[in-house]
Structure formats: structure tokens, C-alpha cells
Design a protein around this motif. Sequence first.
Motif, PDB file in Angstrom:
ATOM      1  N   GLU A   4       0.834  -1.212   0.000  1.00  0.00           N
ATOM      2  CA  GLU A   4       0.000   0.000   0.000  1.00  0.00           C
ATOM      3  C   GLU A   4       0.867   1.260   0.000  1.00  0.00           C
ATOM      4  OE1 GLU A   4      -0.325  -2.439   2.209  1.00  0.00           O
ATOM      5  OE2 GLU A   4      -2.224  -3.365   1.601  1.00  0.00           O
ATOM      6  N   GLU A   7       2.339   1.824  -3.475  1.00  0.00           N
ATOM      7  CA  GLU A   7       1.328   2.378  -4.382  1.00  0.00           C
ATOM      8  C   GLU A   7       1.078   3.860  -4.069  1.00  0.00           C
ATOM      9  OE1 GLU A   7      -1.950  -0.225  -4.874  1.00  0.00           O
ATOM     10  OE2 GLU A   7      -3.063   1.201  -6.107  1.00  0.00           O
ATOM     11  N   GLU A   8       1.013   4.153  -2.769  1.00  0.00           N
ATOM     12  CA  GLU A   8       0.774   5.539  -2.352  1.00  0.00           C
ATOM     13  C   GLU A   8       1.898   6.451  -2.865  1.00  0.00           C
ATOM     14  OE1 GLU A   8       0.193   5.757   1.903  1.00  0.00           O
ATOM     15  OE2 GLU A   8       0.650   7.887   1.903  1.00  0.00           O
ATOM     16  N   TRP A  11       1.745   7.024  -6.625  1.00  0.00           N
ATOM     17  CA  TRP A  11       0.737   8.023  -6.984  1.00  0.00           C
ATOM     18  C   TRP A  11       1.183   9.425  -6.611  1.00  0.00           C
ATOM     19  CZ3 TRP A  11      -2.803   8.050 -10.421  1.00  0.00           C
ATOM     20  CH2 TRP A  11      -3.445   6.875 -10.801  1.00  0.00           C
ATOM     21  N   ASP A  15       1.447  12.464  -9.094  1.00  0.00           N
ATOM     22  CA  ASP A  15       0.733  13.731  -8.835  1.00  0.00           C
ATOM     23  C   ASP A  15       1.687  14.905  -8.675  1.00  0.00           C
ATOM     24  OD1 ASP A  15      -1.621  12.363  -8.818  1.00  0.00           O
ATOM     25  OD2 ASP A  15      -1.799  12.249  -6.632  1.00  0.00           O
ATOM     26  N   THR A  17       3.416  15.359  -5.906  1.00  0.00           N
ATOM     27  CA  THR A  17       3.358  15.794  -4.508  1.00  0.00           C
ATOM     28  C   THR A  17       4.348  15.031  -3.621  1.00  0.00           C
ATOM     29  OG1 THR A  17       1.558  14.236  -4.098  1.00  0.00           O
ATOM     30  CG2 THR A  17       0.938  16.498  -4.637  1.00  0.00           C
ATOM     31  N   LEU A  39       3.844  -2.449 -11.649  1.00  0.00           N
ATOM     32  CA  LEU A  39       2.912  -1.564 -10.930  1.00  0.00           C
ATOM     33  C   LEU A  39       3.254  -0.106 -11.245  1.00  0.00           C
ATOM     34  CD1 LEU A  39       0.647  -1.233  -8.817  1.00  0.00           C
ATOM     35  CD2 LEU A  39       2.427  -1.154  -7.063  1.00  0.00           C
ATOM     36  N   ARG A  41       4.642   1.092 -13.953  1.00  0.00           N
ATOM     37  CA  ARG A  41       4.186   1.434 -15.311  1.00  0.00           C
ATOM     38  C   ARG A  41       2.667   1.593 -15.366  1.00  0.00           C
ATOM     39  NH1 ARG A  41       8.536  -1.863 -17.061  1.00  0.00           N
ATOM     40  NH2 ARG A  41       7.274  -3.740 -16.863  1.00  0.00           N
ATOM     41  N   GLU A  42       1.989   0.686 -14.646  1.00  0.00           N
ATOM     42  CA  GLU A  42       0.516   0.697 -14.658  1.00  0.00           C
ATOM     43  C   GLU A  42      -0.015   2.024 -14.085  1.00  0.00           C
ATOM     44  OE1 GLU A  42      -2.503  -2.277 -12.653  1.00  0.00           O
ATOM     45  OE2 GLU A  42      -0.841  -3.336 -13.625  1.00  0.00           O
ATOM     46  N   ARG A  45       0.756   4.947 -16.351  1.00  0.00           N
ATOM     47  CA  ARG A  45      -0.146   4.917 -17.497  1.00  0.00           C
ATOM     48  C   ARG A  45      -1.513   5.497 -17.133  1.00  0.00           C
ATOM     49  NH1 ARG A  45      -1.672   1.595 -21.825  1.00  0.00           N
ATOM     50  NH2 ARG A  45      -2.797   3.118 -23.055  1.00  0.00           N
ATOM     51  N   LEU A  46      -2.045   5.039 -16.006  1.00  0.00           N
ATOM     52  CA  LEU A  46      -3.368   5.520 -15.574  1.00  0.00           C
ATOM     53  C   LEU A  46      -3.302   7.008 -15.242  1.00  0.00           C
ATOM     54  CD1 LEU A  46      -6.293   5.071 -14.840  1.00  0.00           C
ATOM     55  CD2 LEU A  46      -5.573   4.146 -12.634  1.00  0.00           C
ATOM     56  N   LEU A  49      -3.563   8.973 -18.300  1.00  0.00           N
ATOM     57  CA  LEU A  49      -4.928   9.061 -18.841  1.00  0.00           C
ATOM     58  C   LEU A  49      -5.761  10.066 -18.053  1.00  0.00           C
ATOM     59  CD1 LEU A  49      -5.814   5.293 -19.363  1.00  0.00           C
ATOM     60  CD2 LEU A  49      -5.507   6.981 -21.144  1.00  0.00           C
ATOM     61  N   LEU A  50      -5.496  10.097 -16.744  1.00  0.00           N
ATOM     62  CA  LEU A  50      -6.299  10.950 -15.859  1.00  0.00           C
ATOM     63  C   LEU A  50      -5.655  12.326 -15.727  1.00  0.00           C
ATOM     64  CD1 LEU A  50      -6.955   8.335 -13.057  1.00  0.00           C
ATOM     65  CD2 LEU A  50      -8.705   9.356 -14.475  1.00  0.00           C
ATOM     66  N   THR A  51      -5.683  13.088 -16.768  1.00  0.00           N
ATOM     67  CA  THR A  51      -5.074  14.419 -16.682  1.00  0.00           C
ATOM     68  C   THR A  51      -6.145  15.489 -16.818  1.00  0.00           C
ATOM     69  OG1 THR A  51      -4.633  14.249 -19.034  1.00  0.00           O
ATOM     70  CG2 THR A  51      -2.805  13.787 -17.556  1.00  0.00           C
TER      71      THR A  51
ATOM     72  N   LEU B 119     -12.267   5.217 -20.200  1.00  0.00           N
ATOM     73  CA  LEU B 119     -12.000   5.838 -18.903  1.00  0.00           C
ATOM     74  C   LEU B 119     -13.311   6.246 -18.230  1.00  0.00           C
ATOM     75  CD1 LEU B 119      -9.448   6.563 -17.333  1.00  0.00           C
ATOM     76  CD2 LEU B 119      -9.583   8.836 -18.312  1.00  0.00           C
ATOM     77  N   HIS B 138      -8.477  14.371 -10.580  1.00  0.00           N
ATOM     78  CA  HIS B 138      -7.774  14.179 -11.847  1.00  0.00           C
ATOM     79  C   HIS B 138      -8.355  14.961 -13.022  1.00  0.00           C
ATOM     80  CE1 HIS B 138      -4.971  11.337 -10.283  1.00  0.00           C
ATOM     81  NE2 HIS B 138      -5.938  10.677  -9.702  1.00  0.00           N
ATOM     82  N   LEU B 139      -9.644  15.120 -13.064  1.00  0.00           N
ATOM     83  CA  LEU B 139     -10.215  15.833 -14.212  1.00  0.00           C
ATOM     84  C   LEU B 139     -10.354  17.328 -13.927  1.00  0.00           C
ATOM     85  CD1 LEU B 139     -12.857  13.286 -15.535  1.00  0.00           C
ATOM     86  CD2 LEU B 139     -10.405  13.402 -15.933  1.00  0.00           C
ATOM     87  N   PHE B 163      -7.306   6.628  -2.814  1.00  0.00           N
ATOM     88  CA  PHE B 163      -6.459   5.426  -2.875  1.00  0.00           C
ATOM     89  C   PHE B 163      -7.290   4.234  -3.354  1.00  0.00           C
ATOM     90  CE2 PHE B 163      -4.434   1.674  -1.104  1.00  0.00           C
ATOM     91  CZ  PHE B 163      -3.109   1.871  -1.477  1.00  0.00           C
ATOM     92  N   ARG B 166      -8.448   4.662  -7.075  1.00  0.00           N
ATOM     93  CA  ARG B 166      -7.403   4.420  -8.075  1.00  0.00           C
ATOM     94  C   ARG B 166      -7.102   2.933  -8.208  1.00  0.00           C
ATOM     95  NH1 ARG B 166      -3.456   9.098  -5.657  1.00  0.00           N
ATOM     96  NH2 ARG B 166      -3.710  10.658  -7.264  1.00  0.00           N
ATOM     97  N   PRO B 180       0.050  -2.436 -18.695  1.00  0.00           N
ATOM     98  CA  PRO B 180       1.296  -1.828 -19.204  1.00  0.00           C
ATOM     99  C   PRO B 180       2.000  -2.760 -20.176  1.00  0.00           C
ATOM    100  CG  PRO B 180       1.573  -2.568 -16.940  1.00  0.00           C
ATOM    101  CD  PRO B 180       0.111  -2.709 -17.270  1.00  0.00           C
TER     102      PRO B 180
END
Lengths: 250, 180
Positions: A4, A7-8, A11, A15, A17, A39, A41-42, A45-46, A49-51, B119, B138-139, B163, B166, B180
Motif C-alpha cells: 500500500e 502504491e501511495e 501516486w 501527482d 506531490t 505496478l 508502469r501501470e 499509465r493511468l 490518462l487521468l489528466t 476511462l 484528476h479531471l 487510494f 485508483r 502496461p
Amino acid sequence: MKPERVEELLWERADGTITPDELAELEAFLTKHPESKDLDREISRLAGLLTPRDEVAPPAALRERIDRALATATPPDQEKHTPRAARPHRWDDRWPARLLPVAASLVLGVAIGYLLHPETTDQIDGPQAAGAMRTTTATAETAPAIVDLGADTGRVVASRVGTDLVIDIGLVREVALRLELEAEDGEIRLTRMIHSADGPSETNLEDAKLTVRLRGPGTQRIRVALSEDVSRVLFRATADGTTVIERWIE
Amino acid sequence: MSRDQDTMLVEACLRGERRAFDELVDRYEGPLFNAAFRITGSVEDAMDATQAAFVNAYEKLHTFDPTYRFFSWIYRIVVNQALNVVGRRRTETELDSDTPTETSNPEVAFGEAEVTGFLRQALLELAPKYRMVVILKHLEGCSYREIGELLDIPEKTVKSRLFTARQRMRVILTERGFAP
């Protein structure tokens, strides 16, 4: 490092941050654990997409459509609205955030005071049979009604906060608690339940009566909104089948 | 426009001054349309959602609690309207047998618009409380603090919901071939 946390941090990096220390921690981990690259890369990638999208100007036709729709819309019900001046403020508006801990301490202090000096405890209205359980009553609108179930069990604090009624429950052992709120007139609407009680929690709202059943240990906050015509609410609590408080909250 | 000015406009409207609501429309038409557009991806659908949000807000204005921000309140309304539009469209799309629903390599098979469509569908599969934080973060590009204020939840809750959201989105998109 726990998955966890990895992953945090991934992210946070995506972001922008992440702190330099965290980045160093993450990079060291990824070097030692190449299997985490998937993980990485995944998530990259996400995140890509989420921009956030660029702002776009609304078409001119939108305003015309809104105006046309509003022209035929039903006006708001002015009779059901309470002007701001007559509406009690929320706690967080009236109390600066830095004073909230002080206020909380005061409430706690009062509760402890009642515990240490039971002779100052008012008698509750209505039936109760739990002699060892102390209760307090209050007449001020936001003064809490405190049900002390004993140090080995926990307590319940009910407060009228503006048009809302907030009930904080803290149970330190296994106990079946049943709470009932019944408006003398008007309506009760459940707006929020925040709980971490270990046992099951069940809520039932019928007409002007809300019943909550839960089992400790754990904590729970129940916030209900009262319609503006509610003058007072009957608050009844039963612990393990014994009524511990039954009184009106003005 | 400050929060207090918004509140004064709401109260003026509730006293019967209909023009006060026009000022709220002037102020928030753009941000609400953009929020709807980011969710729906269609100008027409975003217009529908924005219009419906303003009408709903106007008709239910007496239920607005002025201790909260007006923008937070109407923002939530428009997001829900936009998601309803997307939900209806998804149902219609599912009924269309010619629409591709699976591919082993969607990156090759679909262009940017389709990827964005995937998405949005992944967003729709999230529970509303998770969907909202993803959209806002995000958006809309909101900070944790801004999201907390908009949704009236603590920053800590924003982070934990994000968390979980996502993680779920990653699983959904991976299942759809965006590995990926």
C-alpha cells in the motif's frame, strides 16, 4: 515497504506531490524490487490518462437554454426557507478551528465533572432503570445530553447543533445499544453516519422517528437534519435492554 | 465572488428576486459546464447536464443550507446530472451490438476518443463516493483540501477514498486491456 505504501508513493510521484525523501525511498525500493516495475508502469499509465483537461468556453446557446428553462421552472418554496439571520450557525462557523479542541476539552471537562460530582446530575425525564448509569440534562439549545454508561462501557453525547442533531457514541466493550429519536412535529432526515463500531449497525427511519441499533465496542457519530418546524426531539437510549435515558432535546 | 455574496444572492432569490439567480448563473455557468463536459465528453450532453443542474438548484433553493458553499452544492448537482447522462448513454450503447466492447489491445484498436470513453466507463463502475474524488482530483485538478471542502469531508478521507478509487480503476482498466 508495504504494498500500500509503494502504491501511495507511486501516486504521489505521479501527482507531483512526493517529497525528496519519499522519492529517494521509492527509488531505492524499486531498484531492490524490480518486480514492482509493472505496478510503476501501470500507475504511470493511468495517471497519464487521468489528466486535467483545458477549460472550454460554454456555447452561447447554453445561457439561452438555461434562461428559457428557468423561466418555466417552479420557483423555490419561500415558505419552507428560514432566513439566515434566524438560522443558528454551525459549530465550525461560530468557533474558529483553533478553538474547537478547547471547546471539546470543555465538553469533556464538564462530562468528567458530572462523573466526579454525581450530586449535580439532573434527574432525567421518563423511565429508566439503570441505577449505576448517570445521565445529565440541559436546557440550552446546543448543550449536550450526556449518557455515561460507566468507565467500562462508554458514553453517548447528544447535542442540538443548529438545525442538526449530533450524537457521538463511544463504546469500550460489547454492548447492544438502541437509540431512538422522535420529532414532536416536523421531520427527521438522516444526513450522515460515521462509524467504526465493530459490531453491526442498523438504521430505520419511519416518518418522524429514527431508530439506530448498534453493538460495541467502537465509536459512531450520527448526524441528523431536522426540518425547521421541529421544536424538540425525544431522545431515548437503551443499553442491553435497559433504558438509560429518555428526555426531550429542545 | 465570495461565499457571502453567493449567500446573499441565494437569499435575495428566496425573497422572490429572480434576477439574483441570474447572477449565480453568470458566475458558475462556465465552471459547471466544464465539469459536465469533462465527465460526458460531449458538448450537447454537458449543456443538458448544466441546464438541468441550474433548474434543479433553483427549484430546490429553499433546501440549500447557507452554512455550506453554494458552489459546492450546485457542483455536486451538476456532477450527478452529468453522470446520469453518461449512464443513460452507456445503457444505450450496450444495446448497440455493433459497438466493440472488448479487444486484446485497445490502444491499437481505439483512438483517443475511445480511450477516453473507456476511462469514463471505468469511472461509472466506481461507487459514486469514489467516482467523485477521482473526477475532482484528476479531471478538475483540485487539491485534497479543495476536494474536502467541496465534498465536506476531511482531507484524510479524501486520500483514503482516492487510494481505493485508483486501485479499483487500475483493476477495471487492466481487465479491459489497458495493462502496461
